[in-house]
Motif scaffolding. Structure first.
Motif, PDB file in Angstrom:
ATOM      1  N   ASP A  71       0.805  -1.132   0.072  1.00 42.75           N
ATOM      2  CA  ASP A  71      -0.049  -0.047   0.000  1.00 42.75           C
ATOM      3  C   ASP A  71       0.894   1.223  -0.054  1.00 42.75           C
ATOM      4  O   ASP A  71       1.856   1.400   0.870  1.00 42.75           O
ATOM      5  CB  ASP A  71      -0.725   0.137   1.302  1.00 42.75           C
ATOM      6  N   LEU A  72       0.395   2.200  -0.726  1.00 44.02           N
ATOM      7  CA  LEU A  72       1.184   3.716  -0.813  1.00 44.02           C
ATOM      8  C   LEU A  72      -0.022   4.597  -0.600  1.00 44.02           C
ATOM      9  O   LEU A  72      -1.122   4.332  -0.831  1.00 44.02           O
ATOM     10  CB  LEU A  72       1.700   3.847  -1.992  1.00 44.02           C
ATOM     11  N   ILE A  73       0.530   5.892   0.159  1.00 43.24           N
ATOM     12  CA  ILE A  73      -0.390   6.956   0.285  1.00 43.24           C
ATOM     13  C   ILE A  73       0.045   8.159  -0.649  1.00 43.24           C
ATOM     14  O   ILE A  73       1.285   8.438  -0.179  1.00 43.24           O
ATOM     15  CB  ILE A  73      -0.518   7.436   1.699  1.00 43.24           C
ATOM     16  N   ILE A  74      -0.666   8.731  -1.051  1.00 44.09           N
ATOM     17  CA  ILE A  74      -0.134   9.954  -2.131  1.00 44.09           C
ATOM     18  C   ILE A  74      -0.823  11.226  -1.293  1.00 44.09           C
ATOM     19  O   ILE A  74      -1.796  11.121  -0.775  1.00 44.09           O
ATOM     20  CB  ILE A  74      -0.419  10.075  -3.640  1.00 44.09           C
ATOM     21  N   GLY A  75       0.074  12.113  -1.037  1.00 51.06           N
ATOM     22  CA  GLY A  75      -0.245  13.311  -0.551  1.00 51.06           C
ATOM     23  C   GLY A  75       0.088  13.346   1.080  1.00 51.06           C
ATOM     24  O   GLY A  75      -0.487  14.141   1.697  1.00 51.06           O
ATOM     25  N   LEU A  76       1.121  12.601   1.288  1.00 48.34           N
ATOM     26  CA  LEU A  76       1.559  12.593   2.935  1.00 48.34           C
ATOM     27  C   LEU A  76       2.249  13.905   3.112  1.00 48.34           C
ATOM     28  O   LEU A  76       2.738  14.507   2.093  1.00 48.34           O
ATOM     29  CB  LEU A  76       2.530  11.106   3.235  1.00 48.34           C
ATOM     30  N   PRO A  77       2.284  14.246   4.518  1.00 48.16           N
ATOM     31  CA  PRO A  77       2.851  15.522   4.977  1.00 48.16           C
ATOM     32  C   PRO A  77       4.385  15.834   4.387  1.00 48.16           C
ATOM     33  O   PRO A  77       5.141  14.925   4.572  1.00 48.16           O
ATOM     34  CB  PRO A  77       2.636  15.435   6.447  1.00 48.16           C
ATOM     35  N   GLU A 123       2.631  -8.173  -6.465  1.00 44.62           N
ATOM     36  CA  GLU A 123       1.585  -8.794  -7.355  1.00 44.62           C
ATOM     37  C   GLU A 123       0.651  -7.697  -7.447  1.00 44.62           C
ATOM     38  O   GLU A 123      -0.067  -7.567  -8.319  1.00 44.62           O
ATOM     39  CB  GLU A 123       1.460  -9.884  -7.093  1.00 44.62           C
ATOM     40  N   ASN A 124       0.645  -6.914  -6.317  1.00 42.49           N
ATOM     41  CA  ASN A 124      -0.799  -5.997  -5.872  1.00 42.49           C
ATOM     42  C   ASN A 124      -0.068  -4.852  -5.496  1.00 42.49           C
ATOM     43  O   ASN A 124       0.957  -4.815  -4.797  1.00 42.49           O
ATOM     44  CB  ASN A 124      -1.642  -6.603  -4.744  1.00 42.49           C
ATOM     45  N   LEU A 125      -0.560  -3.789  -6.084  1.00 39.14           N
ATOM     46  CA  LEU A 125      -0.334  -2.409  -5.361  1.00 39.14           C
ATOM     47  C   LEU A 125      -1.658  -1.563  -5.028  1.00 39.14           C
ATOM     48  O   LEU A 125      -2.391  -1.328  -6.233  1.00 39.14           O
ATOM     49  CB  LEU A 125       0.427  -1.654  -6.537  1.00 39.14           C
ATOM     50  N   THR A 126      -1.717  -1.112  -3.943  1.00 34.98           N
ATOM     51  CA  THR A 126      -2.861  -0.229  -3.703  1.00 34.98           C
ATOM     52  C   THR A 126      -2.507   1.027  -3.409  1.00 34.98           C
ATOM     53  O   THR A 126      -1.755   1.339  -2.379  1.00 34.98           O
ATOM     54  CB  THR A 126      -3.604  -0.795  -2.470  1.00 34.98           C
ATOM     55  N   VAL A 127      -3.094   2.101  -3.844  1.00 38.29           N
ATOM     56  CA  VAL A 127      -2.680   3.339  -3.964  1.00 38.29           C
ATOM     57  C   VAL A 127      -3.966   4.334  -3.429  1.00 38.29           C
ATOM     58  O   VAL A 127      -4.912   4.159  -3.940  1.00 38.29           O
ATOM     59  CB  VAL A 127      -2.109   4.043  -5.421  1.00 38.29           C
ATOM     60  N   GLY A 179       3.823   3.904 -12.694  1.00 41.71           N
ATOM     61  CA  GLY A 179       4.792   2.690 -11.970  1.00 41.71           C
ATOM     62  C   GLY A 179       3.703   1.313 -12.165  1.00 41.71           C
ATOM     63  O   GLY A 179       4.415   0.312 -12.333  1.00 41.71           O
ATOM     64  N   ALA A 180       2.458   1.302 -11.815  1.00 40.83           N
ATOM     65  CA  ALA A 180       1.822   0.017 -11.896  1.00 40.83           C
ATOM     66  C   ALA A 180       1.954  -0.306 -13.492  1.00 40.83           C
ATOM     67  O   ALA A 180       1.854  -1.762 -13.518  1.00 40.83           O
ATOM     68  CB  ALA A 180       0.335   0.633 -11.399  1.00 40.83           C
ATOM     69  N   THR A 181       1.494   0.311 -14.293  1.00 36.66           N
ATOM     70  CA  THR A 181       1.972  -0.110 -15.607  1.00 36.66           C
ATOM     71  C   THR A 181       3.102  -0.562 -15.947  1.00 36.66           C
ATOM     72  O   THR A 181       3.372  -1.797 -16.569  1.00 36.66           O
ATOM     73  CB  THR A 181       1.648   1.147 -16.761  1.00 36.66           C
ATOM     74  N   ALA A 182       4.337  -0.157 -15.392  1.00 34.10           N
ATOM     75  CA  ALA A 182       5.634  -0.882 -15.763  1.00 34.10           C
ATOM     76  C   ALA A 182       5.806  -2.322 -14.966  1.00 34.10           C
ATOM     77  O   ALA A 182       6.401  -2.802 -15.510  1.00 34.10           O
ATOM     78  CB  ALA A 182       6.482   0.180 -14.816  1.00 34.10           C
ATOM     79  N   GLY A 196      -6.844   0.077  -6.588  1.00 33.64           N
ATOM     80  CA  GLY A 196      -6.158  -1.185  -6.563  1.00 33.64           C
ATOM     81  C   GLY A 196      -5.413  -1.863  -8.021  1.00 33.64           C
ATOM     82  O   GLY A 196      -6.337  -1.873  -8.715  1.00 33.64           O
ATOM     83  N   TYR A 197      -4.242  -1.976  -7.925  1.00 30.28           N
ATOM     84  CA  TYR A 197      -3.642  -2.620  -9.187  1.00 30.28           C
ATOM     85  C   TYR A 197      -3.244  -4.015  -8.855  1.00 30.28           C
ATOM     86  O   TYR A 197      -3.048  -4.430  -7.936  1.00 30.28           O
ATOM     87  CB  TYR A 197      -2.563  -1.734  -9.415  1.00 30.28           C
ATOM     88  N   ALA A 198      -3.231  -4.724  -9.963  1.00 31.25           N
ATOM     89  CA  ALA A 198      -2.823  -6.259  -9.718  1.00 31.25           C
ATOM     90  C   ALA A 198      -2.175  -6.815 -11.122  1.00 31.25           C
ATOM     91  O   ALA A 198      -2.828  -6.388 -12.194  1.00 31.25           O
ATOM     92  CB  ALA A 198      -4.152  -7.071  -9.209  1.00 31.25           C
ATOM     93  N   LEU A 199      -1.440  -7.824 -10.939  1.00 37.62           N
ATOM     94  CA  LEU A 199      -1.167  -8.591 -12.021  1.00 37.62           C
ATOM     95  C   LEU A 199      -2.251  -9.487 -12.327  1.00 37.62           C
ATOM     96  O   LEU A 199      -3.058  -9.995 -11.427  1.00 37.62           O
ATOM     97  CB  LEU A 199       0.115  -9.515 -11.667  1.00 37.62           C
ATOM     98  N   PRO A 200      -2.642  -9.903 -13.657  1.00 43.40           N
ATOM     99  CA  PRO A 200      -3.621 -10.617 -14.150  1.00 43.40           C
ATOM    100  C   PRO A 200      -3.419 -12.014 -13.142  1.00 43.40           C
ATOM    101  O   PRO A 200      -2.411 -12.762 -13.035  1.00 43.40           O
ATOM    102  CB  PRO A 200      -3.192 -11.033 -15.691  1.00 43.40           C
TER     103      PRO A 200
END
Length: 494
Positions: free
Chosen positions: A329-335, A355-359, A395-398, A420-424
């Motif tokens: 998991d990542l958070i955008i907009g952190l202080p 295999e998963n990335l949740t933004v 990044g998820a696309t890469a 949420g992004y994931a590999l097939p």
């Protein structure tokens, strides 16, 4: 800002407030002809379900008007269509007055925009017709239209049929303890060091809830498709406590239909060889290690008690135990973070290859420490948040991942979304079922929510356990009895 609403407009205050706040955040809405300007709203239903809504804006003696016409897709949706028309009329008149379009999501301010798409697809609509409808009827920006239709396209084969939804349920287990409380956190979370005396009573109650609910599910012929251990940080429990929890899950909840078991390892400082071994032996096949950022200065600011090196170490060890799916998991907009900081985080994530990335886009919650410290940590401008979002999408696309689920929250930076992004083949089944609300989800433990689904109508009832561990223990019998009633009711649908 104070905005006066006509009597009819005030009746629809709950419907149009989010739209007004897109343009004027936090504006006070009053039911009288006072304030910076006056908004009038008229709605009507004519013959054969022809509906219309008209908004009129009065400012300094001048006026603007906007009329929207439409009809419900099915007769039962007349009230919802009137609300949509009201929101669209108000939205367009404020766009005209302000000269801005503050959100790429148009009038879609709800948590689950994909539910609209699934409903249209259920009616047999083509993807192109759905996209045209969203552009015209919800004022979505084209890229957001394409995003949610592509997400739902991936989800459709994974959603349950009505027959399956009468048999298969998901289970969420809430563990309310963490090593420390993060600056932005609004979840039921207690420092395990400061509240150690709560852990054993809580765990005893949770094991009882798991046993009783599991036995009843089996006796009623219901099966568990997915199990999700969240919190808090489940791995903040010591090894003995964690082992007893995993054994209870194995004994009472898992069956041959359980295809997914997720554990939020979350904080790398709670993970070691012993914990990984326990999780692997328990059949955990989706593990989350959630850095939120790969910049040490940010980890320090938000109250994380681990280093960037700890994240690398935890991922390397997890790979040795061959968990099929690793989520981060990542958070955008952190202080204090910049677009460049997010770009550096994504460079690190590309090396780790989850295999998963949740933004998540940072959402300002009342229960968070951040809400009380905004003077110290001002929120990002929308343009910066969007640039960060674009970095994570690249990044998820890469990584070869596609977006497979999404939801929105109030007060998100840049009016963005969590995605949420994931590999097939690595999509999280629980996340999809929970967000799209096409399956009963049974919540066990502190702060856990249950969604009791009627598969015949796709309507649901939401119920929650207490957010305080002591209240949870005290009211356990009540929570169990309530769940037993719903389980028996669901079993009659088979």
């Amino acid at each position: 800002m104070i905005i006066g609403l006509s009597n009819t407009a005030f009746e629809y205050k709950g419907t149009i407030q989010d739209i007004i706040w897109l343009f004027y955040p936090g504006a006070e809405l009053v039911a009288e002809d006072k304030g910076d300007f006056l908004l009038q709203l008229n709605l009507s239903q004519e013959v054969e379900f022809n509906l219309w809504a008209e908004a009129q804006l009065y400012v300094n003696g001048a006026s603007l008007a906007q009329r929207e016409e439409g009809h419900p897709l099915i007769p039962a949706e007349v009230p919802n269509e009137l609300k949509r028309l009201a929101r669209m009329a108000v939205y367009k008149i404020l766009v005209s007055y302000s000269g801005t379009t503050p959100s790429p999501w148009g009038i879609m301010t709800g948590i689950r925009p994909t539910k609209v798409v699934h409903r249209l697809l259920d009616l047999g609509w083509s993807k192109q017709n759905v996209e045209n409808y969203l552009l015209d009827k919800y004022a979505l920006r084209p890229d957001k239209t394409q995003l949610i239709t592509s997400v739902t396209e991936i989800q459709r084969p994974l959603l349950l049929s009505k027959k399956q939804a009468k048999k298969l349920v998901g289970v969420y287990i809430g563990i309310p303890f963490c090593p420390s409380r993060c600056l932005y956190c609004s979840f039921p979370s207690y420092s395990i060091k400061r509240h150690r005396d709560m852990v054993d009573p809580f765990l005893k109650a949770l094991l009882q809830e798991i046993q009783v609910i599991g036995e009843t599910l089996r006796s009623q012929g219901l099966l568990v498709q997915s199990i999700y251990l969240g919190g808090g940080t489940p791995t903040s429990l010591n090894c003995e406590q964690l082992q007893s929890l995993l054994e209870a899950i194995q004994l009472s909840l898992k069956d041959d239909s359980t295809i997914e078991m997720t554990v939020e390892g979350g904080r790398p400082d709670t993970l070691n060889e012993d914990v990984f071994a326990l999780l692997a032996n328990a059949g955990v096949n989706r593990l989350s290690i959630n850095p939120q950022s790969m910049n040490q200065k940010t980890l320090d600011i938000i109250g994380r008690a681990h280093t960037v090196e700890d994240i690398y170490r935890s991922v390397e060890t997890a790979r040795n135990y061959k968990f099929p799916t690793l989520n981060m998991d990542l958070i955008i907009g952190l202080p204090g973070e910049t677009v460049q900081d997010v770009a550096r985080t994504m460079e690190s994530i590309l090396q780790l290859k989850p295999e998963n990335l949740t933004v998540h886009a940072l959402a300002l919650k009342r229960a968070s420490n951040l809400k009380q410290r905004l003077a110290e940590f001002p929120l990002l401008q929308a343009e910066e948040a969007v640039a960060m979002w674009q970095e994570t999408a690249r990044g998820a696309t890469a990584l070869g991942q596609h977006p497979y689920y999404m939801y929105r929250q109030k007060q998100m930076v840049g009016n963005l979304e969590n995605i949420g992004y994931a590999l097939p083949g690595h999509e999280c089944i629980y996340n999809i079922q929970m967000i799209e609300e096409r399956q009963t989800i049974i919540g066990l433990g502190v702060g856990a929510g249950s969604k009791w689904m009627d598969p015949d109508t796709w309507t649901l009832v939401n119920e929650y356990n207490a957010k305080d561990p002591r209240q949870y223990v005290e009211r356990l019998d009540e929570y169990i009895e309530r769940k037993l009633h719903h389980i028996r009711e669901l079993s009659t649908k088979q």
